[in-house]
Write a protein that holds these residues in place. Structure first.
Motif, PDB file in Angstrom:
ATOM      1  N   ASP A 136      -1.220   0.417  -8.792  1.00 24.41           N
ATOM      2  CA  ASP A 136      -2.096   1.490  -9.299  1.00 24.41           C
ATOM      3  C   ASP A 136      -1.990   1.638 -10.818  1.00 24.41           C
ATOM      4  N   LYS A 137      -0.793   1.433 -11.354  1.00 29.15           N
ATOM      5  CA  LYS A 137      -0.581   1.530 -12.806  1.00 29.15           C
ATOM      6  C   LYS A 137      -1.130   0.318 -13.552  1.00 29.15           C
ATOM      7  N   GLU A 193       0.824  -1.212   0.000  1.00 30.06           N
ATOM      8  CA  GLU A 193       0.000   0.000   0.000  1.00 30.06           C
ATOM      9  C   GLU A 193       0.856   1.259   0.000  1.00 30.06           C
ATOM     10  N   HIS A 194       2.152   1.090  -0.245  1.00 32.98           N
ATOM     11  CA  HIS A 194       3.068   2.230  -0.205  1.00 32.98           C
ATOM     12  C   HIS A 194       4.065   2.183  -1.351  1.00 32.98           C
ATOM     13  N   SER A 195       4.531   3.374  -1.713  1.00 32.45           N
ATOM     14  CA  SER A 195       5.729   3.513  -2.531  1.00 32.45           C
ATOM     15  C   SER A 195       5.680   2.744  -3.846  1.00 32.45           C
ATOM     16  N   MET A 196       6.800   2.101  -4.186  1.00 36.52           N
ATOM     17  CA  MET A 196       6.958   1.464  -5.499  1.00 36.52           C
ATOM     18  C   MET A 196       5.915   0.372  -5.732  1.00 36.52           C
ATOM     19  N   LYS A 241       2.909   0.004  -4.421  1.00 38.84           N
ATOM     20  CA  LYS A 241       1.589   0.621  -4.631  1.00 38.84           C
ATOM     21  C   LYS A 241       1.487   1.216  -6.035  1.00 38.84           C
ATOM     22  N   ARG A 242       2.542   1.907  -6.450  1.00 42.56           N
ATOM     23  CA  ARG A 242       2.542   2.542  -7.768  1.00 42.56           C
ATOM     24  C   ARG A 242       2.387   1.497  -8.877  1.00 42.56           C
ATOM     25  N   ALA A 243       3.101   0.387  -8.726  1.00 41.22           N
ATOM     26  CA  ALA A 243       3.014  -0.688  -9.732  1.00 41.22           C
ATOM     27  C   ALA A 243       1.594  -1.241  -9.804  1.00 41.22           C
ATOM     28  N   GLY A 301      10.405   4.543 -12.431  1.00 36.87           N
ATOM     29  CA  GLY A 301      10.350   5.754 -13.241  1.00 36.87           C
ATOM     30  C   GLY A 301      11.506   5.808 -14.216  1.00 36.87           C
ATOM     31  N   ARG A 361       9.729  -4.680  -9.083  1.00 33.03           N
ATOM     32  CA  ARG A 361      10.485  -3.527  -9.574  1.00 33.03           C
ATOM     33  C   ARG A 361      11.139  -3.776 -10.928  1.00 33.03           C
ATOM     34  N   VAL A 384       7.570  -0.087 -14.142  1.00 34.59           N
ATOM     35  CA  VAL A 384       7.379   0.094 -12.696  1.00 34.59           C
ATOM     36  C   VAL A 384       8.308   1.182 -12.152  1.00 34.59           C
TER      37      VAL A 384
END
Ligand code: 6GU
Length: 225
Positions: free
Chosen positions: A27-28, A18-21, A23-25, A160, A153, A158
């Motif tokens: 969400d994307k 639910e955080h950081s990398m 979560k971003r992966a 940036g 990652r 994933v």
């Protein structure tokens, strides 16, 4: 990629996703992570999951039936490329395994607890067993999070900076060279002149040398491989 994690304590490991990398992966839409509480497949009204081992000895062993029910349900819904069991009595995770797993479509990760799982679970379902190092954790849950981080990652998109996974320690079997940022001098401690020189071929060479020296000093085994 879809990852299904089977565990007796989903609450222990949900928050890293639910955080950081991670979560971003998610969400994307680059990865889906689903948690399955083994307790939901427990036997009888007590939802029993484990029992003492045949032949005697301390510690409880996770029974095959709840795990069979959970894995069979997942397998009836989709095909899995790998069913992984996290256990200290396995080969150690390395970058090459992480690279391989990052290319899979669907994987299951089963985390052990107590004395481990009935051997027949391993014989019947498990296609890959992974340890994260030569020490013992109370359960495989945190090891599963480590594995997920290392794998997710590497999924394209994933990170940036697409380059950064490729310049990691271990991607080329050398440890990373030292890095510096501003200020160029702090409390009398100076950044090496070479890094301020603007001479990029020389900087590359310096970094390579430092990486080699650092590896030779603390992980000479990596150079043997
Ligand atoms: Cl995967 N599980 C446990 N319980 N302990 C460990 C491990 C796994 N890897 C290293 N130690």
């Amino acid at each position: 990629m879809r990852i299904d994690i089977i565990t007796v304590s989903p609450e222990l490991i949900k928050s890293p996703f639910e955080h950081s990398m991670l979560k971003r992966a998610i969400d994307k839409g680059l990865v889906e992570v689903h948690f399955h509480n083994l307790r939901d497949y427990g036997i009888g009204s007590y939802k029993k999951l484990d029992d003492t081992q045949f032949g005697g000895g301390a510690g409880m062993v996770l029974m095959i039936e709840p795990i069979d029910k959970c894995i069979s349900k997942l397998q009836s819904e989709r095909n899995y490329d790998d069913i992984i069991y996290m256990t200290p009595d396995a080969k150690t995770l390395n970058q090459s395994v992480a690279n391989t797993l990052s290319l899979k479509e669907n994987i299951i990760i089963l985390t052990g607890h107590y004395k481990g799982v009935d051997q027949r679970v391993r014989d019947k379902f498990i296609t890959r067993e992974i340890s994260i190092g030569d020490y013992v954790l109370t359960g495989g849950e945190l090891a599963a999070v480590v594995l997920c981080d290392a794998v997710i990652r590497l999924i394209p998109g994933v990170l940036g900076d697409e380059q950064s996974a490729l310049t990691d320690s271990f991607q080329d079997d050398l440890l990373s060279p030292p890095v510096y940022t501003r200020p160029a001098e702090y409390d009398g401690m100076k950044v090496p002149d070479i890094l301020l020189s603007g001479n990029f071929p020389k900087i590359d060479k310096w970094r390579e040398e430092k990486a080699y020296q650092h590896t030779k000093n603390i992980r000479p085994d990596l150079l043997d491989e």
